[in-house]
Every structure is written in C-alpha cells, then in structure tokens.
Design a protein around this motif. Sequence first.
Motif, mmCIF file in Angstrom:
data_model
loop_
_atom_site.group_PDB
_atom_site.id
_atom_site.type_symbol
_atom_site.label_atom_id
_atom_site.label_comp_id
_atom_site.label_asym_id
_atom_site.label_seq_id
_atom_site.Cartn_x
_atom_site.Cartn_y
_atom_site.Cartn_z
ATOM 1 N N SER A 1 29.900 17.568 45.366
ATOM 2 C CA SER A 1 31.119 17.267 44.643
ATOM 3 C C SER A 1 32.104 16.809 45.498
ATOM 4 O O SER A 1 32.404 17.476 46.760
ATOM 5 N N PRO A 2 33.128 15.986 45.395
ATOM 6 C CA PRO A 2 34.206 15.408 46.014
ATOM 7 C C PRO A 2 34.927 16.504 46.873
ATOM 8 O O PRO A 2 35.131 16.493 47.868
ATOM 9 N N THR A 3 35.637 17.330 45.864
ATOM 10 C CA THR A 3 36.371 18.298 46.325
ATOM 11 C C THR A 3 35.852 19.982 45.866
ATOM 12 O O THR A 3 35.820 19.774 44.585
ATOM 13 N N PRO A 4 35.817 20.963 46.734
ATOM 14 C CA PRO A 4 36.005 21.079 48.032
ATOM 15 C C PRO A 4 34.750 20.625 48.955
ATOM 16 O O PRO A 4 34.948 20.533 50.047
ATOM 17 N N ILE B 1 34.070 30.061 47.210
ATOM 18 C CA ILE B 1 34.197 30.208 45.755
ATOM 19 C C ILE B 1 35.380 29.497 45.319
ATOM 20 O O ILE B 1 36.297 29.452 45.843
ATOM 21 N N GLU B 2 35.257 29.073 44.141
ATOM 22 C CA GLU B 2 36.322 28.094 43.600
ATOM 23 C C GLU B 2 36.828 28.950 42.228
ATOM 24 O O GLU B 2 36.010 28.865 41.241
ATOM 25 N N PRO B 3 37.687 29.998 42.388
ATOM 26 C CA PRO B 3 37.982 30.681 41.119
ATOM 27 C C PRO B 3 38.415 29.882 39.971
ATOM 28 O O PRO B 3 39.216 29.038 39.929
ATOM 29 N N GLY C 1 44.660 29.727 47.488
ATOM 30 C CA GLY C 1 43.538 30.737 46.947
ATOM 31 C C GLY C 1 42.772 29.813 45.798
ATOM 32 O O GLY C 1 41.916 30.247 45.153
ATOM 33 N N GLU C 2 43.061 28.364 45.955
ATOM 34 C CA GLU C 2 41.910 27.595 44.976
ATOM 35 C C GLU C 2 40.624 27.391 45.471
ATOM 36 O O GLU C 2 39.904 27.563 44.723
ATOM 37 N N VAL C 3 40.440 27.829 46.756
ATOM 38 C CA VAL C 3 39.175 27.915 47.363
ATOM 39 C C VAL C 3 39.050 29.204 48.498
ATOM 40 O O VAL C 3 40.116 29.305 48.801
ATOM 41 N N LEU C 4 38.142 29.984 48.101
ATOM 42 C CA LEU C 4 38.109 31.242 49.011
ATOM 43 C C LEU C 4 36.853 31.266 49.723
ATOM 44 O O LEU C 4 35.623 30.923 49.146
ATOM 45 N N PRO C 5 37.004 31.525 51.013
ATOM 46 C CA PRO C 5 35.477 31.791 51.450
ATOM 47 C C PRO C 5 34.751 32.734 51.067
ATOM 48 O O PRO C 5 35.229 33.869 50.631
ATOM 49 N N ALA C 6 33.394 32.662 50.970
ATOM 50 C CA ALA C 6 32.398 33.887 50.525
ATOM 51 C C ALA C 6 32.009 34.412 51.384
ATOM 52 O O ALA C 6 30.787 35.086 51.068
ATOM 53 N N PHE C 7 32.312 34.303 52.783
ATOM 54 C CA PHE C 7 31.529 35.071 54.018
ATOM 55 C C PHE C 7 32.686 35.769 54.828
ATOM 56 O O PHE C 7 33.586 35.359 54.782
#
Length: 282
Positions: A49-52, A122-124, A276-282
């Motif tokens: 997907s284009p973003t992110p 993660i994209e909440p 927080g629009e994108v959060l690391p999952a690791f």
Amino acid sequence: MSTARTTARAVALITVSALGLTACGLTKGDAEGPAPDDSGVTKITVGASPTPHAKILEYVDKELAPDAKLDLEIKTFDDYVQPNVQLSEGTLDANYYQHLPYYEEQVEDRGYDFAHYEGIHIEPFALYSDKVKDLKDLPQGGTIGINNDPSNQGRALQLLADNDVITLKEGKDATNATIFDVDDNPKKLKFKETDAAQLARSLQDLDAAVINGNYAIEADLSTKDALAVEDGKDSPYANFLAVQASNKDNAGLEKLDELLHSPEVKKYIEETWPNGEVLPAF
C-alpha cells in the motif's frame, strides 16, 4: 485416421500438456525465490500500500538495502485484493500491506499457499468526523461509515464498543462481529458499509467514519484529531511481510524482513508519524 497416427497424436498432446503444467507451476513459486545476480545483489519485487508500507520500504531501499546487497522494486496498490493475487501468480516476491485476520481470511477463502514473517507496524483504526468534535455530540440517527470487508468491519465495531458508542452481542468482538451483531445502539446510529479506500473520501457526507490507518494518513487525517483511537498495545493487527510458502526460507526475503525489524526502521516509523498514526510492532 489410422490407430498409429491417433496414438502418436495423443502422446504429443500429453507431452505438450505436461510441459504447460510445468511452466505454470514455475510461475506460481515452485522455484526458490529471488536469487543474487552476478554482482551478488538480490532484486526483490514487493507489493505494498502507498502509505505507510511503501514509504517504509523506500526508506529501507535507500538507507539499508545497499549494504545488505538487496535491490527493492516496490509496486504500490490502492486495493486490498491484487497484492495477494499477484503474489500467488508469482508477479511479486512478497507483499507488505496486510494484518493477520485479513491474511487468514484470504488464505481460507482463496486457497493461497502463503507464509508470513512477524509484524512490523500497526496502523490504529480511528473514528473521524468533519461535523462533531466529541463522541457525545454524535447525533441521534447519525450515519457512521464502516468497512465493508469482514476482517476489518469487526475491528471497527469493536472500536465503537470500546468507547461506549454501541454494545455487541455476546460472543461477538473484533474477530467476528458484523453490523448485524450490534446489540445496544442508544443513538440509533446507521452504519454505511463502504470500501475501505473510499471512507476518507466519503467523510464529508457522513457524521463520522471509522477509517483504516493507511487511508487516514493518505487523507492527511491525524489521530490527534480523531474522536476515538484504537489501542495499539498487544494488537493482532500488525502488518507483516507475506511470501509464497515455498519461499519463506529464501535468504533474500529473510534479509529484507530482518531490515524491516531493524532499530533504524523503528526510529524511522516513530519520527515520521510522531502522533501515533503508525506504531512499531517490535
């Protein structure tokens, strides 16, 4: 036509058919996946997907891939169907756009022979509105836009339930709820099922909408302005790199996944999406 000629023709047809089946099998991932060229560099074609997703891959391709002797060709998709179709057909070596519930639904429904690595980000989900600034101001009989794909519809409904907008029937949650499983709906809200890619574009015609993180980002929507935001802690919705099952142990694909879980990528995600629009999952 003589029996000898008929037999000879039948053998020829069987031989051609067998060759055709072999060729088809190779295009569907029976080979070992991407391999180094003469200079030792492995080219990997990834759908995203284009973003992110594509932005993260672009960062990896520019900053990390050269030292790892990888060269990424990134193909972007605006829908949630074609990246898996093209991975299955062998047009892509990997894709990066989906979470586990959606992945499992697709594998079960379409019979894909896929594998995946661990979650990257993660994209909440969040509830957005152009008309109200607080959940309590949602109007009686208002219309809420909601995803029309099953794996994400339950997730959207769970967000509303977690914020006391609705309740769900017993035994129903993010993993299995549909709009028909809404139990208590004090404001008599109506739910308009819409393709995920269209929700942000339809926001002005709705009282509010639960929007996927990637489409919210593309529409310049920030979680700091949302009416409600999904909790990303221990989320099952981390997005990951998916590959054909036969290629999961491919050295180039494993190296790409390693780079996507690097400290550099974690820092990039946190600095690029500080709200927080994108959060690391690791």
